[in-house]
Design a protein around this motif. Structure first.
Motif, mmCIF file in Angstrom:
data_model
loop_
_atom_site.group_PDB
_atom_site.id
_atom_site.type_symbol
_atom_site.label_atom_id
_atom_site.label_comp_id
_atom_site.label_asym_id
_atom_site.label_seq_id
_atom_site.Cartn_x
_atom_site.Cartn_y
_atom_site.Cartn_z
ATOM 1 N N GLU A 183 0.833 -1.206 0.000
ATOM 2 C CA GLU A 183 0.000 0.000 0.000
ATOM 3 C C GLU A 183 0.866 1.253 0.000
ATOM 4 N N GLU A 197 -7.582 4.066 -3.946
ATOM 5 C CA GLU A 197 -8.778 3.267 -3.689
ATOM 6 C C GLU A 197 -8.758 1.975 -4.510
ATOM 7 N N GLU A 221 -7.019 -1.285 -2.494
ATOM 8 C CA GLU A 221 -7.413 -1.682 -1.139
ATOM 9 C C GLU A 221 -7.006 -3.119 -0.864
#
Length: 313
Positions: free
Chosen positions: A105, A117, A120
């Motif tokens: 991430e 987004e 995720e």
């Protein structure tokens, strides 16, 4: 005195314009030298938190690494180009069950901050080619690029896999994952899981020793960073990526907040007996030695043997 070409001479006889130019040159050189020294010292201060995690290099190890070409699968090294052109970026290798979700991430936040987004669940996304993860010619042998692997103590890592892949799933899901050791019966105890793991000759990367990944046996790395002590070292690593160390998406009150763990550290003394701890210590001796982890006494809380330990949820 006035020279024939009307240029004022310095009292010693040299021309004033030449003398001033030389003085400015010497002053500039002195300032540049001081700046270089200060920059080196600042760099050393920036990476000082990494010093306890430096890997002891052996002469027999090779210099070059086989890097992934634009992807960041677990258990194999890849290059991350920094957002700041003045930064070198870094070569990183992440291990299954050692905080890889969090660091993928963070890498996506570096190379594609406008589409977070979409990441995720970063593992499928990390298998797709990305230009900013593609090494240039010579990066695989460039020793000026820091080489880092992020590791976890073998006791917590084994328990984390058991809790995440077996306790939290139904039997159909567990069989589909194909992670269990061959002799382990789905639904068996943690003790049975440990003995099946350490007696297996072939293991899924979620269970195999971290020293068997990333070509750690054959190539030079600089640091093996303990995920348990992430608060000690995360700032210089973020800086290597050109990331803001105060990015509120990942940092809160001076701590990384995007950790994705499964309660192994909190409940470790509930699952391990002395016999199991000794079994894992013997089996994982190469991980303990290479990454400078002490052998664990199952009655001791982890915080007592890992300086800077952060209890992970």
């Amino acid at each position: 005195k006035i020279s024939s070409d009307n240029t004022t001479k310095h009292p010693t006889g040299g021309r004033a314009s030449t003398w001033r130019a030389k003085m400015l040159c010497h002053a500039s050189s002195a300032l540049l030298t001081l700046y270089a020294i200060a920059s080196v010292r600042l760099s050393l201060c920036n990476i000082a938190p990494l010093a306890p995690f430096k890997i002891n290099k052996e002469q027999k190890q090779g210099v070059c690494l086989a890097l992934q070409n634009g992807t960041m699968w677990n258990n194999a090294p890849f290059y991350v180009r920094a957002t700041d052109s003045k930064k070198k970026g870094l070569i990183l290798c992440l291990h299954s069950k050692s905080g890889s979700t969090t660091w993928k991430e963070l890498v996506f936040a570096t190379i594609d901050p406008d589409n977070l987004e979409s990441y995720e669940n970063p593992h499928p996304a990390s298998h797709v080619f990305r230009p900013n993860l593609m090494p240039m010619h010579g990066d695989d042998c460039n020793r000026k690029i820091p080489r880092i692997t992020i590791v976890r103590n073998p006791y917590s890592r084994l328990l984390s896999c058991f809790k995440d892949k077996f306790l939290s799933r139904n039997q159909t899901q567990m069989k589909g994952l194909r992670i269990a050791p061959k002799t382990y019966s789905i639904g068996g105890s943690f003790a049975e899981f440990v003995h099946a793991t350490v007696n297996s000759t072939r293991l899924n990367p979620h269970l195999s020793l971290q020293t068997s990944h990333c070509n750690l046996q054959g190539s030079v790395y600089d640091y093996a960073l303990h995920i348990e002590e992430i608060d000690v070292w995360f700032k210089p690593v973020l800086q290597m990526l050109g990331q803001d160390i105060h990015n509120p998406r990942f940092v809160e009150d001076g701590h990384i907040k995007a950790l994705n763990f499964h309660g192994a550290d909190e409940t470790i003394t509930e699952y391990y007996t002395q016999d199991l701890a000794e079994t894992v210590s013997f089996w994982a001796a190469s991980d303990l030695t290479t990454f400078k982890y002490p052998a664990w006494n199952h009655t001791m809380p982890l915080v007592s043997i890992y300086p800077g330990f952060r209890r992970l949820a």
